[in-house]
Structures are given as structure tokens and as C-alpha cells.
Design an enzyme around this catalytic site. Structure first.
Site, PDB file in Angstrom:
ATOM      1  N   ASP A  21       0.835  -1.202   0.000  1.00  0.00           N
ATOM      2  CA  ASP A  21       0.000   0.000   0.000  1.00  0.00           C
ATOM      3  C   ASP A  21       0.875   1.259   0.000  1.00  0.00           C
ATOM      4  OD1 ASP A  21      -2.353   1.374  -0.069  1.00  0.00           O
ATOM      5  OD2 ASP A  21      -2.922   0.996   2.013  1.00  0.00           O
ATOM      6  N   HIS A  38       2.831   2.606  -8.942  1.00  0.00           N
ATOM      7  CA  HIS A  38       2.623   1.160  -9.129  1.00  0.00           C
ATOM      8  C   HIS A  38       3.826   0.549  -9.853  1.00  0.00           C
ATOM      9  CE1 HIS A  38      -1.347   1.823  -7.693  1.00  0.00           C
ATOM     10  NE2 HIS A  38      -1.840   2.346  -8.806  1.00  0.00           N
ATOM     11  N   LEU A 132      10.436 -21.639  -3.291  1.00  0.00           N
ATOM     12  CA  LEU A 132       9.537 -20.607  -2.756  1.00  0.00           C
ATOM     13  C   LEU A 132       8.242 -20.660  -3.547  1.00  0.00           C
ATOM     14  CD1 LEU A 132       9.107 -17.859  -1.066  1.00  0.00           C
ATOM     15  CD2 LEU A 132       9.819 -16.717  -3.174  1.00  0.00           C
TER      16      LEU A 132
HETATM   17  C1  IPE Z   1      -5.600  -2.842  -0.232  1.00  0.00           C
HETATM   18  O1  IPE Z   1      -5.186  -1.544  -0.508  1.00  0.00           O
HETATM   19  C2  IPE Z   1      -5.660  -3.659  -1.469  1.00  0.00           C
HETATM   20  C3  IPE Z   1      -4.384  -3.978  -2.087  1.00  0.00           C
HETATM   21  C4  IPE Z   1      -3.205  -3.680  -1.619  1.00  0.00           C
HETATM   22  C5  IPE Z   1      -4.468  -4.709  -3.318  1.00  0.00           C
HETATM   23  P1  IPE Z   1      -6.241  -0.336  -0.775  1.00  0.00           P
HETATM   24  O2  IPE Z   1      -5.444   0.896  -0.864  1.00  0.00           O
HETATM   25  O3  IPE Z   1      -7.098  -0.686  -1.918  1.00  0.00           O
HETATM   26  O4  IPE Z   1      -7.140  -0.397   0.548  1.00  0.00           O
HETATM   27  P2  IPE Z   1      -7.922   0.713   1.351  1.00  0.00           P
HETATM   28  O5  IPE Z   1      -8.831   1.393   0.388  1.00  0.00           O
HETATM   29  O6  IPE Z   1      -6.910   1.652   1.920  1.00  0.00           O
HETATM   30  O7  IPE Z   1      -8.637  -0.037   2.424  1.00  0.00           O
HETATM   31  C1  IPE Z   2      -1.396   0.000  -3.406  1.00  0.00           C
HETATM   32  O1  IPE Z   2      -1.196   1.366  -3.471  1.00  0.00           O
HETATM   33  C2  IPE Z   2      -1.667  -0.625  -4.756  1.00  0.00           C
HETATM   34  C3  IPE Z   2      -3.032  -1.130  -4.929  1.00  0.00           C
HETATM   35  C4  IPE Z   2      -3.985  -1.099  -4.037  1.00  0.00           C
HETATM   36  C5  IPE Z   2      -3.374  -1.696  -6.238  1.00  0.00           C
HETATM   37  P1  IPE Z   2      -2.398   2.406  -3.571  1.00  0.00           P
HETATM   38  O2  IPE Z   2      -2.715   2.612  -5.008  1.00  0.00           O
HETATM   39  O3  IPE Z   2      -3.525   1.963  -2.723  1.00  0.00           O
HETATM   40  O4  IPE Z   2      -1.728   3.709  -2.973  1.00  0.00           O
HETATM   41  P2  IPE Z   2      -2.382   4.789  -1.993  1.00  0.00           P
HETATM   42  O5  IPE Z   2      -2.959   4.038  -0.831  1.00  0.00           O
HETATM   43  O6  IPE Z   2      -3.442   5.483  -2.782  1.00  0.00           O
HETATM   44  O7  IPE Z   2      -1.244   5.671  -1.608  1.00  0.00           O
HETATM   45 MG    MG Z   3      -4.047   2.286  -0.810  1.00  0.00          MG
END
Ligand code: IPE
Ligand code: IPE
Ligand code: MG
Length: 240
Positions: A21, A38, A132
Site C-alpha cells: 500500500d 505502481h 519458494l
Molecule cells: C488494499 O489496498 C488492497 C491492495 C493492496 C491490493 P487499498 O489501498 O485498496 O485499501 P484501502 O482502500 O486503503 O482499504
Molecule cells: C497500493 O497502493 C496498490 C493497490 C492497491 C493496487 P495504492 O494505489 O492503494 O496507494 P495509496 O494508498 O493510494 O497511496
Molecule cells: Mg491504498
């Protein structure tokens, strides 16, 4: 001798899972589009994979795309799908070379046939590797998993009314059947929630939240998380 080993050997988790995240925030801090975050995050996946192999972790899983993530803007969804598609093809050689078994778990119906084709090819080609197991959760949610498991179980019970189904048997209907429950769950970017990840499987997992944003999370961070895990006292509700 046994005592000495217990005191000197680090306890290594069998299954480490990561909710990656903070990619969007990482990009925003740099005045870049979210997609760039990403892309940068792929390097962190690679770094953790190498660190997991070095440390002897047997299962490493990543929450890459949740069911809820389908609700993001179309452009972001498309670029995430493209990134995962390309990364699987790019990393294929590394999986073969390093003896990594590749597995994808999630709702295949939403992924499309081209994506499923690549997933099947890489899974088939690496299925006998055992150094793994690398798992990507794509189009996955914990509630989806429990729901599809309950449906399969109900169909089985209707066909075989005499069948007794234990709690352990229920686990075999989940999309994660055959994979041990995570010992350690890492979530980056400081968030402290499960976000509909493996709801059943995380029952006794050790949780670790780190403020580091996913694209900044490297080998050292992964190893530090293992050090923290080694200090945890897992009691499973009992008294020691
Ligand atoms: C959780 O992250 C899902 C993934 C890492 C794939 P999100 O950024 O989507 O989750 P919320 O919205 O903060 O709960
Ligand atoms: C995690 O990073 C990737 C996915 C959930 C696909 P985010 O895209 O949620 O990044 P933030 O939380 O908006 O910073
Ligand atoms: Mg996120």
C-alpha cells in the site's frame, strides 16, 4: 544442543503475506501520476522475493488487486492490469532460474482470457518448483473467498448428505486450499486495516504495520520485519 539451537536460530515464518500500500501517495509526493507509483512498486516485489529466498521463507504472497479496486478509475485499473500482465512475463525466467512456484488466486471470471492464459502458462511451467511459492492475489477479497467456498461446500453436501465437514475441511474449499495460513502479515504505508483480505486465513497471523510506502520498501525492510516476527510470542489463546 537443542537448547543452544533454540537460542541462536532465528524463527523464520513459513508464510509471509504483504498488503502493498502507498503507491499513490509515493507518486503524489514526487508530483507524478499514481501509475508511476505502481510501476516503482514492482521493484519492491522483486526485492522481497530475493530476500524471502535468502531467508528461507517458503510462501510469499502479495495482495496486488482487490475486488474493491475494480472501482478505481478505468485508466488506473487498465494500467494495473497491464503492469501485472507484463511483470508475470518478465519475471517468468527468474521464477524458473530460482526454483519459484508461481500461483495466482482470485476471481478469474473478472480477469479476461488473455490475462488468464498467461497466468495458466506461468503456473503450469513452475508447478513443480519448491524453493519458494510466490502468490499474487488478483481480483481477490476475503468475503468473495468465503462465499465461493460456502457455495462449493453446499453443492458437495447436497450431493453427499452423509458427508461430515469439519472446520479443517472448510479450508479446503477456500481459494487458498493447500497453502498454509500466513504467519506474518505486513502492511505498508501506515494503514492498520485488513481491507477484506484473507479473512478466514488471518485468524492467528502476526500483524505488522510499517509507515514505509510500498515503492520504498526494500530487502532491509523485509528482513527487519522478519526480525520483529522472531520476537513475537505466539500463544494461540493458551497460557505459556
Ligand atoms: C488494499 O489496498 C488492497 C491492495 C493492496 C491490493 P487499498 O489501498 O485498496 O485499501 P484501502 O482502500 O486503503 O482499504
Ligand atoms: C497500493 O497502493 C496498490 C493497490 C492497491 C493496487 P495504492 O494505489 O492503494 O496507494 P495509496 O494508498 O493510494 O497511496
Ligand atoms: Mg491504498
Amino acid at each position: 544442543m537443542t537448547k543452544l539451537l533454540m537460542e541462536t536460530e532465528k524463527r523464520i515464518p513459513t508464510h509471509v503475506s504483504i498488503i502493498m500500500d502507498g503507491n499513490g501517495r509515493w507518486a503524489k509526493e514526487r508530483g507524478m501520476e499514481r501509475t508511476k507509483g505502481h510501476i516503482a512498486g514492482v521493484e519492491s516485489v522483486r526485492a522481497c522475493t530475493i530476500a524471502a529466498i535468502e531467508e528461507g521463507v517458503k510462501y510469499l504472497s502479495f495482495f496486488a488487486f482487490s475486488e474493491e479496486n475494480w472501482g478505481r478509475p478505468e485508466g488506473e485499473v487498465n494500467s494495473l492490469m497491464k503492469l501485472m500482465f507484463e511483470s508475470m512475463q518478465k519475471e517468468f525466467e527468474m521464477f524458473v532460474r530460482e526454483g519459484v512456484r508461481f500461483v495466482v488466486i482470485g476471481d478469474r471470471e473478472r480477469l479476461g482470457s488473455t490475462m488468464c492464459g498467461v497466468i495458466d502458462n506461468v503456473m503450469e511451467a513452475t508447478k513443480n518448483n519448491d524453493r519458494l511459492t510466490f502468490i499474487l492475489f488478483i481480483s481477490y477479497s476475503g468475503k468473495w473467498d468465503i462465499h465461493q467456498a460456502a457455495r462449493k461446500m453446499a453443492a458437495d453436501m447436497a450431493a453427499h448428505p452423509e458427508k461430515e465437514i469439519s472446520e479443517a475441511d472448510f479450508g479446503n474449499y477456500l481459494a487458498t486450499a493447500g497453502i498454509p495460513d500466513p504467519d506474518l502479515l505486513i502492511r505498508t504505508s501506515g494503514e492498520k486495516r485488513i481491507s477484506n483480505y484473507m479473512l478466514w486465513q488471518l485468524a492467528y497471523t502476526e500483524l505488522l504495520s510499517t509507515p514505509v510506502l510500498w515503492p520504498d520498501f526494500g530487502k532491509e525492510d523485509f528482513k527487519a520485519a522478519l526480525d520483529e516476527y522472531a520476537k513475537r510470542d505466539r500463544r494461540y489463546g493458551k497460557v505459556k
